[in-house]
Design an enzyme around this catalytic site. Structure first.
Site, PDB file in Angstrom:
ATOM      1  N   LYS B  91     -35.985  -5.389 -41.854  1.00 24.28           N
ATOM      2  CA  LYS B  91     -35.378  -6.504 -42.590  1.00 24.28           C
ATOM      3  C   LYS B  91     -36.353  -7.197 -43.542  1.00 24.28           C
ATOM      4  O   LYS B  91     -35.963  -7.712 -44.587  1.00 24.28           O
ATOM      5  CB  LYS B  91     -34.813  -7.527 -41.603  1.00 24.28           C
ATOM      6  CG  LYS B  91     -33.616  -7.020 -40.806  1.00 24.28           C
ATOM      7  CD  LYS B  91     -32.400  -6.859 -41.686  1.00 24.28           C
ATOM      8  CE  LYS B  91     -31.165  -6.446 -40.891  1.00 24.28           C
ATOM      9  NZ  LYS B  91     -30.038  -6.117 -41.795  1.00 24.28           N
ATOM     10  N   GLU B 113     -27.556 -15.447 -43.223  1.00 21.72           N
ATOM     11  CA  GLU B 113     -26.761 -15.233 -42.020  1.00 21.72           C
ATOM     12  C   GLU B 113     -27.538 -14.275 -41.134  1.00 21.72           C
ATOM     13  O   GLU B 113     -28.383 -13.522 -41.634  1.00 21.72           O
ATOM     14  CB  GLU B 113     -25.414 -14.618 -42.381  1.00 21.72           C
ATOM     15  CG  GLU B 113     -25.419 -13.098 -42.651  1.00 21.72           C
ATOM     16  CD  GLU B 113     -26.216 -12.661 -43.878  1.00 21.72           C
ATOM     17  OE1 GLU B 113     -26.399 -13.493 -44.779  1.00 21.72           O
ATOM     18  OE2 GLU B 113     -26.651 -11.497 -43.932  1.00 21.72           O
ATOM     19  N   SER B 380     -35.073   1.498 -37.026  1.00 24.72           N
ATOM     20  CA  SER B 380     -35.005   0.314 -37.897  1.00 24.72           C
ATOM     21  C   SER B 380     -35.707  -0.903 -37.307  1.00 24.72           C
ATOM     22  O   SER B 380     -36.116  -1.799 -38.034  1.00 24.72           O
ATOM     23  CB  SER B 380     -33.555  -0.012 -38.204  1.00 24.72           C
ATOM     24  OG  SER B 380     -32.828  -0.159 -37.000  1.00 24.72           O
TER      25      SER B 380
END
Lengths: 273, 398
Positions: B91, B113, B380
């Protein structure tokens, strides 16, 4: 002349503004909606904006979000909302009804099927807040086919270049979003709202009436926006707050709604200063 | 026409677009202009490159999972270790890019969010590092599932707004972030955490995340001197998957697999497998596949992994599915947890539950392929945040 245009012209002739009342169809139950609308009409609402509830209403504040959820939990579906519109029209054929909903319920049923059914049930126009003009080509084409008004929105952030295009695409009326924010009751009207009306007015003159919504709940709000040059004021969350507060006693609900509409109507029918 | 040349006019074929309230139209247009300028500006790219290297620790390794490969007895499995990026997930690649952009645009406040909390944490990190205020919307159910990440965000000076509306998960926190944005448009930058939302977000997030695939290409070439045979990544909104796929979109020999969350099983209705089971529609600013009911109302989703618990999916994935360029399949909660446990034991790596979905598919795929073929799985994120959930699932006490 469309029904919406007729209402505006009639009021304009008498130098009066229009009152547009929003409620979420199906809140608290689909059966009660026609009675609620009738109370608003008796109170003097000129045009009914019927909210077709969507699960994720991103342009709405907590009041309409909660109303949408109550309506969905009460089993309200898009086709039921159109049935409600039909029921209202059988008694109040001359009161225009516009459906306000998000694009997905319309798209999912099929634009053509949705609009043709709406037309058959007496609906006069549509407000779809998440469908800006750039994405509305198919929708607009179908709406034209069925002579349904397409009411687009303009906001404080809208540039003059887009404003011209939005006015061109709009019929019935242009919906001015009064301030940066979502729907919901506010205590006062900002001066910036009045400046916004004055900025937009030259674009709409002789083309389409200008209605102001978001945060308008009291007679003095209405007087201010009408005096600033708006042709109509849209009130929604204030009515929904009454519906929520009086959900257990229908008579109280209907009486209070009618009284609230009357007070707003009195403000809007005062001669412009 | 190259697939990687999309979007065109904000669309991937028929998918994508800008389905947002009028009040946001100028903002998304302004963002698109600012992003295109930044993208071409060598100074911006240099700055981003500096932070990705010295702050995030890129490039992340491409690790040959030798033990797992031996256990499965098929294709070689390589792991792209985004779990080793600062913050513990991919991220940060996106949040650094967008926070740099927000600064360039003169915004003082960033909102975001978050589902699993990884994007919220990555936003908090980037904002703390670059000196902007961060406020994060998170569903109350997700706050409960990911308490540790809520606390991490607070430690990193971000304000967390719990969202109690609707399903109290990711979709509702996005609704609230949109509402905040329309209210505070001038001061505020909305940092969307996945390849979703109105144009230019899906394109911009993909571009920032494509550092993953670009590195895979280089690293794999160094190790094997060719292209991998298959890429496998999990898909919620789809950012780590698109970051992995994008540099390979026009390399048709490379098979692409996007793995969605099947929750209790796609046949039960309790899942988040949007591309596998959804229908086209419009939601959160984009035309894409959605999980919705017969009336076009958005459905609530089910997955053990908060990061995949979303009823929509990025429009570029919808496009790749329609083109049959990528295959979209799903893995159940049980399969994901099983894959999680296998990786812990064989390789000494705790993968995020999201990434465990990708791993679950790779575990099925590898034995069907030959030993001289290779699969790259994008890990991830790391799974430390998920250990409580895993303990609950397998009935263990911590």
């Amino acid at each position: 002349m469309t029904a919406i245009k007729y209402v505006f012209e009639n009021n304009r002739k008498n130098k009066k503004g229009c009152l547009i009342g929003y409620i979420t169809a199906g809140d608290p139950t689909p059966d009660l909606t026609p009675k609620i609308v009738e109370a608003l009409i008796h109170g003097g609402v000129d045009i009914i904006e019927l909210g077709l509830p969507f699960s994720d209403p991103i342009a709405d504040g907590p009041t309409i979000q909660a109303a949408s959820l109550r309506a969905l939990n009460a089993g309200t579906t898009p086709l039921k909302v159109l049935d409600i519109a039909k029921k209202i029209k059988t008694k109040h054929a001359n009161v225009p009804i516009v459906i306000m909903t998000y694009y997905n319920p319309i798209f999912h049923l099929g634009i053509d099927k949705f609009l043709s059914t709406a037309k058959n049930h007496g609906v006069n126009g549509f407000i779809v807040p998440d469908l800006p003009i750039e994405e509305a080509t198919d929708f607009k084409k179908a709406a034209n086919t069925y002579c349904l008004d397409t009411i687009f929105l303009a906001a404080p952030s809208t540039s003059e270049a887009r404003l011209t295009k939005i006015v061109d695409a709009s019929s019935g009326f242009l919906y001015i979003v009064s301030h940066f924010g979502v729907t919901g009751v506010k205590s006062a009207i900002d001066d910036s709202t009045l400046q916004l009306i004055q900025r937009i007015k030259p674009f709409t003159a002789n083309k389409v009436p200008l209605a102001v919504g978001f945060g308008i709940s009291q007679p003095e709000h209405i007087q201010r926006v009408i005096n600033a040059g708006a042709d109509a004021a849209i009130v929604g969350s204030a009515f929904i707050n009454i519906i929520q507060k009086t959900a257990n006693t229908t008579t109280d609900m209907l009486n209070e709604l009618e009284a609230a509409a009357k007070a707003l109507k009195t403000a809007i029918t005062l001669e412009r200063q | 026409m190259k697939i990687s040349s999309y979007p065109r006019n904000g669309k991937y074929g028929k998918f994508g677009g800008k389905f947002v309230p009028e009040i946001l139209m100028e903002a998304v247009n302004e963002l698109e202009v600012a992003y295109r300028q930044a993208k071409k500006d060598p100074d911006f790219q240099r700055q981003l490159g500096y932070y990705l290297a010295d702050f995030v620790g890129r490039p992340t390794p491409l690790y040959f999972a030798e033990n797992l490969t031996r256990k499965l007895g098929g294709a070689k499995i390589y792991l792209k270790r985004e779990d080793l990026a600062h913050g513990g997930a991919h991220k940060i690649n996106n949040t650094l890019g967008q926070v740099l952009l927000a600064k360039r645009m003169g915004k003082s406040r960033v909102i975001a969010e978050t589902g699993a909390g990884q994007h919220g944490v990555a936003t908090a990190i980037a904002c703390a590092a670059l000196g902007l205020d961060a406020e994060v919307y998170m569903g109350t159910e997700d706050c409960e599932r990911q308490k540790l990440n809520v606390f991490r965000m607070k430690l990193l000076n971000a304000k967390v707004h719990p969202v109690d509306s609707g399903s109290k998960t990711l979709k509702d926190s996005i609704n609230e972030a949109f509402r905040d944005w329309v209210t505070n448009l001038k001061s505020t930058y909305y940092l969307i955490g996945s390849t979703m939302g109105p144009h230019p977000y899906p394109m911009m997030v993909r571009d920032f995340q494509s550092v993953i695939g670009t590195e895979i290409k280089q690293q794999f070439k160094q190790k094997e001197n060719r292209l991998p045979d298959a890429l496998v990544a999990c898909v919620g909104g789809g950012s780590n998957a698109l970051g992995t796929f994008y540099p390979f979109e026009d390399d048709f020999d490379v098979k692409l697999y996007g793995i969605e969350a099947a929750g209790d099983g796609v046949e039960t209705g309790r899942h988040a497998a949007t591309l596998s089971k959804g229908h086209e529609g419009v939601f959160h600013g984009m035309y894409t596949y959605l999980l919705q009911d017969d009336n076009g109302q958005i459905r609530t989703t089910t997955s053990i992994s908060a990061g995949l618990d979303y009823p929509g999916v990025g429009p570029e994935h919808a496009f790749l599915k329609t083109l049959k360029r990528a295959n979209y399949v799903s893995a159940t909660d049980k399969e994901a947890v099983n894959a999680f446990l296998i990786l812990c034991k064989t390789e000494g790596i705790l993968p995020a539950l999201e990434s465990s979905h990708a791993l679950a598919h790779a575990i099925q795929l590898a034995p069907q392929m030959s030993k001289n073929q290779s699969i790259v799985v994008t890990l991830s994120g790391r799974g430390d945040k998920d250990v409580e959930t895993i303990a609950d699932f397998i009935g263990a006490k911590i």
